[in-house]
Motif scaffolding. Structure first.
Motif, PDB file in Angstrom:
ATOM      1  N   PHE A  42     -19.495   1.971  -2.842  1.00 53.90           N
ATOM      2  CA  PHE A  42     -19.188   1.992  -1.420  1.00 53.90           C
ATOM      3  C   PHE A  42     -20.364   2.531  -0.635  1.00 53.90           C
ATOM      4  O   PHE A  42     -21.115   3.360  -1.118  1.00 53.90           O
ATOM      5  N   ASP A  53     -14.083  -1.939   5.530  1.00 52.11           N
ATOM      6  CA  ASP A  53     -13.510  -2.023   4.188  1.00 52.11           C
ATOM      7  C   ASP A  53     -12.537  -3.177   4.024  1.00 52.11           C
ATOM      8  O   ASP A  53     -11.768  -3.475   4.926  1.00 52.11           O
ATOM      9  N   SER A  99     -10.008  -3.016   1.968  1.00 55.02           N
ATOM     10  CA  SER A  99      -8.661  -2.447   1.856  1.00 55.02           C
ATOM     11  C   SER A  99      -8.051  -2.220   3.234  1.00 55.02           C
ATOM     12  O   SER A  99      -6.858  -2.435   3.430  1.00 55.02           O
ATOM     13  N   ILE A 100      -8.878  -1.826   4.200  1.00 56.12           N
ATOM     14  CA  ILE A 100      -8.358  -1.600   5.547  1.00 56.12           C
ATOM     15  C   ILE A 100      -8.036  -2.926   6.220  1.00 56.12           C
ATOM     16  O   ILE A 100      -7.002  -3.077   6.864  1.00 56.12           O
ATOM     17  N   ASN A 152      -7.117  -5.630   4.756  1.00 54.76           N
ATOM     18  CA  ASN A 152      -5.891  -6.167   4.165  1.00 54.76           C
ATOM     19  C   ASN A 152      -4.668  -5.392   4.623  1.00 54.76           C
ATOM     20  O   ASN A 152      -3.605  -5.976   4.828  1.00 54.76           O
ATOM     21  N   ALA A 153      -4.810  -4.084   4.795  1.00 54.07           N
ATOM     22  CA  ALA A 153      -3.679  -3.288   5.278  1.00 54.07           C
ATOM     23  C   ALA A 153      -3.286  -3.739   6.681  1.00 54.07           C
ATOM     24  O   ALA A 153      -2.100  -3.877   6.982  1.00 54.07           O
ATOM     25  N   ARG A 199      -1.454  -7.088   6.385  1.00 58.28           N
ATOM     26  CA  ARG A 199      -0.100  -6.958   5.838  1.00 58.28           C
ATOM     27  C   ARG A 199       0.857  -6.319   6.837  1.00 58.28           C
ATOM     28  O   ARG A 199       2.026  -6.701   6.931  1.00 58.28           O
ATOM     29  N   THR A 246       0.596  -2.246   0.749  1.00 57.36           N
ATOM     30  CA  THR A 246      -0.171  -1.923   1.962  1.00 57.36           C
ATOM     31  C   THR A 246      -0.777  -0.538   1.843  1.00 57.36           C
ATOM     32  O   THR A 246      -1.976  -0.347   2.009  1.00 57.36           O
ATOM     33  N   ASN A 261      -2.839   0.093  -2.054  1.00 62.60           N
ATOM     34  CA  ASN A 261      -4.235  -0.330  -2.196  1.00 62.60           C
ATOM     35  C   ASN A 261      -5.145   0.463  -1.270  1.00 62.60           C
ATOM     36  O   ASN A 261      -6.256   0.836  -1.640  1.00 62.60           O
ATOM     37  N   LEU A 262      -4.641   0.723  -0.069  1.00 61.56           N
ATOM     38  CA  LEU A 262      -5.417   1.489   0.918  1.00 61.56           C
ATOM     39  C   LEU A 262      -5.771   2.869   0.361  1.00 61.56           C
ATOM     40  O   LEU A 262      -6.927   3.308   0.422  1.00 61.56           O
ATOM     41  N   MET A 320      -8.294   2.630  -2.808  1.00 65.76           N
ATOM     42  CA  MET A 320      -9.682   2.321  -2.493  1.00 65.76           C
ATOM     43  C   MET A 320     -10.350   3.481  -1.767  1.00 65.76           C
ATOM     44  O   MET A 320     -11.525   3.754  -1.969  1.00 65.76           O
ATOM     45  N   LYS A 332     -13.598   6.423  -2.762  1.00 62.12           N
ATOM     46  CA  LYS A 332     -14.775   6.720  -1.948  1.00 62.12           C
ATOM     47  C   LYS A 332     -15.240   8.143  -2.149  1.00 62.12           C
ATOM     48  O   LYS A 332     -16.414   8.444  -1.946  1.00 62.12           O
ATOM     49  N   PHE A 347      -8.043   5.128  11.710  1.00 60.42           N
ATOM     50  CA  PHE A 347      -7.151   4.240  12.470  1.00 60.42           C
ATOM     51  C   PHE A 347      -7.122   4.631  13.938  1.00 60.42           C
ATOM     52  O   PHE A 347      -7.008   3.774  14.812  1.00 60.42           O
TER      53      PHE A 347
END
Lengths: 308, 129
Positions: free
Chosen positions: A6, A31, A33-34, A36-37, A40, B49, B52-53, B56, B60, B106
């Motif tokens: 990363f 990312d 993963s973000i 895809n989140a 979804r 959701t 996986n978040l 990953m 890090k 976020f």
């Protein structure tokens, strides 16, 4: 042991490519993963309203009661006010008929003429007075032929047939049933990375450059002032490899190198009408943040309990 | 059927937390007995959701040597996150830190999105005039 490579503390970047009420296209740098989140959550966890319970008082239409209820449930309702509503399990049991959890529509039609009468979502009338942009109501649909407002068809009535139903619209999200999904499409794909082999580009004639430019169905390439081939709109590339095939036909197979760009994704979001496309993304981000905050709170709570 | 099932689970969960008149936790913590510096966190009513978040973003962190998640059964709305660290940080703290980082991220994304949409709308208004 496998460890992903990363970039530490990578910054996320958003660029909006297209924006209208119904459709939104944007590039997201960050990312997987973000990304895809977000996708979804847009599909399954953005709350909107949909008709969930139907009281059938009279139904002599050609459709059976269940069929009618199913069709009513699938009508998208404009849900800007969904945030101020509660889920029906959050409200107290005695106030189940409250305006806090639901919106009630009535549909009462009878056909007295010989010609068949089409019942559409325009015939749904909200029970307690709601007005303005924020009102929860069926989405407006316009005819593609003459631009007139037409409703979403529910059923058709013959002579002396009638239908009288009360519909209770509840708040929910896509995970419960697809009728609560605010989007038609939410996808993302990689952005392309096109590199020219500069030792070969110099030997290209003007005609060859033009034919490579014209080979692309998405108009990714353009000519600059010096009549050189340049990549103009990389976000439009769909990996069809027509340009590579064109270069191969000129006996220059390694002229263009096509790759996936790392950590950059292009999102396409199409609204089903309940919310504006931009609002869906905004709400998805809020839902995700709340979810993460809630779990983090629960985690520290569980940790405290375990220590006692 | 399963959709209905998920909804009834939410309802049950809400009623249970109301009955106990305290915060009902959706999180179950389990220490890994056979391994050092490892833990397993079960999250109720979550899916890929969050799974996986978290996985990953745990990876890090330099201190995390392993992290993985799985949905224990397609019909059970529970995921399991397993974490192991190199010992300089507790696995629970690593998870906690991940969630805090994500929350900040976020929040930034929300602000950026609102700003970008306003900019784009302004730009489109200009074009129309």
């Amino acid at each position: 042991m496998y460890k992903y490579n990363f970039e530490q503390n990578s910054q996320h970047r958003i660029e909006i490519l297209e924006l209208s009420d119904e459709k939104c296209k944007f590039s997201f740098e960050g990312d997987l993963s973000i990304a895809n989140a977000i996708r979804r959550v847009m599909i399954a966890e953005v709350p909107v309203m949909a008709i969930h319970f139907v009281d059938i008082i009279e139904n002599t239409s050609p459709l059976s009661d269940e069929f009618l209820a199913q069709r009513l449930g699938l009508i998208p309702l404009v849900s800007y006010a969904a945030d101020s509503k509660m889920y029906d399990w959050e409200a107290d049991a005695d106030s189940i008929d409250d305006q806090k959890t639901k919106v009630v529509f009535t549909l009462r039609q009878k056909n007295l003429n010989d010609a068949p009468l089409e019942i559409t979502s325009q015939h749904l009338e909200p029970e307690f007075g709601q007005v303005g942009e924020m009102a929860i109501r069926p989405v407006r649909m316009f005819s593609p032929i003459n631009g007139k407002e037409v409703g979403i068809p529910i059923t058709r009535l013959g002579k002396n047939q009638s239908v009288h139903v009360r519909c209770h619209a509840l708040k929910g999200f896509g995970k419960m049933h697809a009728k609560w999904t605010p989007i038609n499409i939410a996808t993302f794909r990689h952005e392309a990375e096109l590199n020219f082999d500069h030792s070969q580009t110099q030997s290209l004639s003007l005609f060859e450059k033009q034919s490579i430019r014209d080979s692309c169905p998405m108009n990714v390439f353009a000519m600059d002032a010096n009549q050189d081939l340049i990549v103009n709109a990389i976000e439009k590339c769909v990996f069809c490899e027509e340009c590579i095939r064109c270069a191969e036909s000129m006996k220059k197979p390694r002229l263009i190198k096509m790759q996936h760009k790392k950590n950059k994704y292009i999102f396409t979001v199409e609204s089903a009408g309940q919310l504006k496309a931009a609002d869906i993304v905004q709400k998805a981000l809020i839902v995700l943040r709340k979810k993460v905050d809630e779990i983090s709170q629960d985690l520290s709570f569980a940790q405290q309990q375990q220590q006692i | 059927m399963n959709g209905e099932d998920f909804r009834s689970k939410l309802r049950e969960f809400h009623l249970r937390s109301k009955e106990q008149s305290s915060q009902e936790s959706r999180v179950i913590l389990e220490d890994e007995k056979k391994m050092n510096n490892a833990c397993c966190v079960k999250l109720y009513l979550e899916d890929h959701t969050i799974g996986n978040l978290t996985r990953m973003n745990l990876l890090k962190q330099k201190e995390v040597t392993f992290s993985g998640y799985r949905q224990i059964h397609p019909l059970q709305h529970t995921i399991e996150i397993k974490v192991q660290t190199n010992g300089s940080i507790k696995p629970y703290d690593a998870i906690q830190k991940t969630f805090q980082d994500l929350s900040d991220e976020f929040k930034n994304l929300e602000e950026e999105w609102a700003r970008k949409v306003a900019e784009k709308e302004k730009h489109q208004m200009k074009l129309e005039i």
